[in-house]
Design a protein around this motif. Structure first.
Motif, short mmCIF file in Angstrom:
data_model
loop_
_atom_site.label_atom_id
_atom_site.label_comp_id
_atom_site.label_asym_id
_atom_site.label_seq_id
_atom_site.Cartn_x
_atom_site.Cartn_y
_atom_site.Cartn_z
N GLY A 144 46.57 51.73 43.83
CA GLY A 144 47.09 52.88 44.53
C GLY A 144 47.92 53.74 43.64
N GLY A 145 47.50 53.89 42.41
CA GLY A 145 47.97 55.00 41.62
C GLY A 145 49.39 54.96 41.09
N GLY A 146 49.96 53.79 40.91
CA GLY A 146 51.24 53.72 40.20
C GLY A 146 52.37 54.36 40.97
N THR A 152 55.69 60.49 47.59
CA THR A 152 54.36 60.94 48.00
C THR A 152 53.55 59.77 48.54
OG1 THR A 152 54.39 62.57 46.24
CG2 THR A 152 52.25 62.06 47.19
N PRO A 153 53.08 59.87 49.78
CA PRO A 153 52.23 58.79 50.27
C PRO A 153 50.95 58.74 49.43
CG PRO A 153 52.24 60.65 51.80
CD PRO A 153 53.19 60.99 50.68
N THR A 154 50.69 57.60 48.83
CA THR A 154 49.55 57.51 47.93
C THR A 154 48.33 57.02 48.68
OG1 THR A 154 51.11 56.95 46.21
CG2 THR A 154 48.80 56.59 45.71
N ASP A 155 47.23 57.69 48.45
CA ASP A 155 45.99 57.33 49.12
C ASP A 155 45.53 55.94 48.67
OD1 ASP A 155 43.23 57.09 49.73
OD2 ASP A 155 43.21 59.25 50.06
N PRO A 156 45.29 55.02 49.61
CA PRO A 156 44.83 53.69 49.22
C PRO A 156 43.47 53.73 48.54
CG PRO A 156 44.69 53.98 51.59
CD PRO A 156 45.42 55.18 51.05
N GLY A 157 42.76 54.87 48.65
CA GLY A 157 41.46 54.98 48.00
C GLY A 157 41.54 55.28 46.51
N GLY A 368 32.01 61.13 42.69
CA GLY A 368 32.64 60.19 41.76
C GLY A 368 33.87 60.76 41.08
N ASN A 369 34.38 61.89 41.56
CA ASN A 369 35.67 62.38 41.04
C ASN A 369 36.55 62.82 42.21
OD1 ASN A 369 34.47 64.84 41.77
ND2 ASN A 369 35.01 65.89 39.88
N ARG A 370 37.86 62.76 41.98
CA ARG A 370 38.82 63.04 43.03
C ARG A 370 39.51 64.37 42.79
NH1 ARG A 370 39.74 58.42 45.79
NH2 ARG A 370 41.55 59.35 46.79
N ASN A 371 40.12 64.93 43.85
CA ASN A 371 40.98 66.10 43.68
C ASN A 371 42.40 65.60 43.42
OD1 ASN A 371 42.74 68.25 43.92
ND2 ASN A 371 41.48 69.27 45.49
N PRO A 372 42.88 65.75 42.17
CA PRO A 372 44.21 65.21 41.83
C PRO A 372 45.33 65.83 42.65
CG PRO A 372 43.02 65.89 39.85
CD PRO A 372 42.24 66.41 41.02
N PHE A 373 45.14 67.07 43.12
CA PHE A 373 46.22 67.76 43.83
C PHE A 373 46.34 67.30 45.28
CE2 PHE A 373 44.65 70.25 40.31
CZ PHE A 373 45.82 70.38 39.57
N VAL A 374 45.32 66.58 45.76
CA VAL A 374 45.43 65.93 47.06
C VAL A 374 46.15 64.59 46.88
CG1 VAL A 374 44.14 64.94 48.99
CG2 VAL A 374 43.37 67.08 47.94
N ASP A 375 45.80 63.86 45.83
CA ASP A 375 46.45 62.57 45.58
C ASP A 375 47.89 62.75 45.11
OD1 ASP A 375 44.17 61.05 46.18
OD2 ASP A 375 43.36 61.30 44.15
N HIS A 376 48.13 63.77 44.31
CA HIS A 376 49.46 64.04 43.73
C HIS A 376 49.78 65.52 43.86
CE1 HIS A 376 50.31 60.14 41.83
NE2 HIS A 376 49.01 60.06 41.62
N PRO A 377 50.21 65.96 45.06
CA PRO A 377 50.49 67.40 45.22
C PRO A 377 51.57 67.90 44.27
CG PRO A 377 51.07 66.12 47.20
CD PRO A 377 50.33 65.21 46.31
N ALA A 380 50.86 70.21 41.12
CA ALA A 380 50.72 71.67 41.18
C ALA A 380 51.88 72.36 40.48
CB ALA A 380 50.61 72.13 42.64
N ASP A 381 53.11 72.02 40.89
CA ASP A 381 54.28 72.64 40.28
C ASP A 381 54.47 72.18 38.84
OD1 ASP A 381 55.25 74.38 42.26
OD2 ASP A 381 55.98 72.67 43.42
N ALA A 382 53.93 71.03 38.50
CA ALA A 382 54.08 70.55 37.12
C ALA A 382 53.17 71.31 36.16
CB ALA A 382 53.76 69.04 37.05
#
Ligand SMILES: [Ca+2]
Ligand SMILES: [Ca+2]
Ligand SMILES: [Ca+2]
Length: 384
Positions: A144-146, A152-157, A368-377, A380-382
């Motif tokens: 679950g992404g460290g 940020t609630p991390t997506d279990p996927g 087979g690829n994810r949207n990083p800004f959904v997993d780690h909004p 965006a500001d970074a």
């Protein structure tokens, strides 16, 4: 009359309560849940006890000594091993998938699970005349992404380690790292996008319908097409702002393609996104003027994150333009605006469970690829 009915209802509820209390039985051993068994241990412990087993999905058993790794025939079973590369069936445990878990963990529906690490809680008993785990009561993806952002609630996927290359980075370095994580994805043809959108944008309350993205209307999947009243395939990053048309790649990328009413799609046209304007017919809470479009509040963040994905995914490789977000309302390739507004929209409308579930579907089932800004909004500001 009413009293009698109420008493009858009471009796039914009491008997249900009694039944459920009887069914609870012995309390589960919390230690067993906290420390999952390895597959080798589970194979050595086929004694009918309950356990949680952790392993990598290595295929689907179709017979006692046959496990297939492609062309999955059904969602009924999977095989786990302690290493994702295991091919010897003697080192696998066969997991029965009860009906409640088939849509999420069956390999026919979710072939992208191959190689993923999961935890399954069930009974250590033979299945297919082979060491097995039957009657599963819980299935969960491991990882679950460290813990970089505990807020940020991390997506279990999110698979373990997926974003490791992005850790600690900001600005252009973060964008470059994310590009390296999400590029090289599988692509769909433009025709395949019809069927995919019927899955990714299905109305949760009616499986015959999709939800139109900007307008929010639930409409029959079957009314897709190009006529007034139909829904069609909206490129939230307009084709003319990237020169990609409907080519496999940016022209068919599900992270920014959405179902939309033909007329509303046409009203949006290739305008940039910004606040303001006059109300849009058939699109409650949407506004437009000569150079921009504003969707309803509940999809503002979804729009923004889809476009941020596009800007990072497409960097001039694969024969396509380097898509970029800027702060103008511009009609030119390869730019789209306005980034200041999109950042505000993403902050005001953070990812919901539904948006994360859509990201999971695109990842596991199609690209087979994810949207990083959904997993780690916060990315965006970074970056911008
Ligand atoms: Ca405007
Ligand atoms: Ca939203
Ligand atoms: Ca770019």
């Amino acid at each position: 009359m009413l009293g009698l009915r109420r008493r009858a209802l009471h009796a039914v509820l009491l008997s249900l309560l009694a039944t459920s209390l009887l069914l609870v039985g012995p309390r589960p051993d919390p230690a067993a849940a906290a420390t999952p068994l390895a597959v080798a241990q589970a194979i050595a412990t086929q004694n009918g006890s309950g356990a949680t087993v952790r392993g990598y999905v290595v295929g689907q058993p179709t017979a006692s000594s046959t496990v297939v790794r492609s062309g999955f025939p059904s969602d009924y079973a999977l095989a786990l091993a302690d290493s994702p590369g295991t091919t010897a069936t003697g080192s696998m445990i066969y997991v029965q998938i009860p009906s409640a878990f088939r849509s999420s963990y069956g390999l026919k529906t979710n072939p992208g699970l191959l190689g993923r690490q999961i935890d399954v809680t069930g009974t250590l008993a033979a299945y297919f005349s082979h060491p097995g785990l039957t009657g599963g009561t819980a299935f969960a993806l491991v990882g679950g992404g460290g813990g970089t952002d505990p807020g940020t609630p991390t997506d279990p996927g999110v698979p373990a380690g997926y974003y490791d290359a992005a850790a600690g980075k900001t600005g252009a370095a973060l964008a470059t790292a994310l590009h390296g994580i999400i590029d090289g994805n599988r692509t769909l043809t433009y025709a395949q996008v019809w069927d995919a959108l019927e899955v990714t944008d299905q109305d949760p309350a009616n499986s015959s319908n999709v939800i139109e993205f900007y307008s929010g209307r639930s409409v029959p999947k079957s009314s897709n097409g190009g006529s007034t009243g139909n829904w069609n395939r909206e490129h939230t990053w307009p084709q003319s702002h990237g020169g990609f048309g409907t080519a496999a790649g940016p022209g068919t990328d599900l992270h920014h393609l959405r179902p939309e009413d033909v007329t509303v799609n046409s009203t949006r046209g290739n305008k940039d996104f910004d606040n303001g304007g006059s109300a849009v017919a058939q699109c409650p809470d949407c506004f437009t003027d000569a150079d921009s479009f504003e969707p309803r509040d509940s999809v503002k963040g979804d729009v923004a994150r889809g476009l941020m994905y596009m800007a990072v995914r497409y960097e001039g490789g694969d024969g396509f333009a380097d898509l970029e977000l800027n702060d103008s309302t511009n009609g030119t390739t390869p730019y789209l605006g306005k980034i200041s507004v999109l950042l505000a929209w993403s902050a005001a409308d953070p990812p919901t469970a539904a948006e994360r579930a859509r990201n999971d579907l695109v990842y596991t089932r199609y690209q087979g690829n994810r949207n990083p800004f959904v997993d780690h909004p916060e990315y965006a500001d970074a970056i911008w």
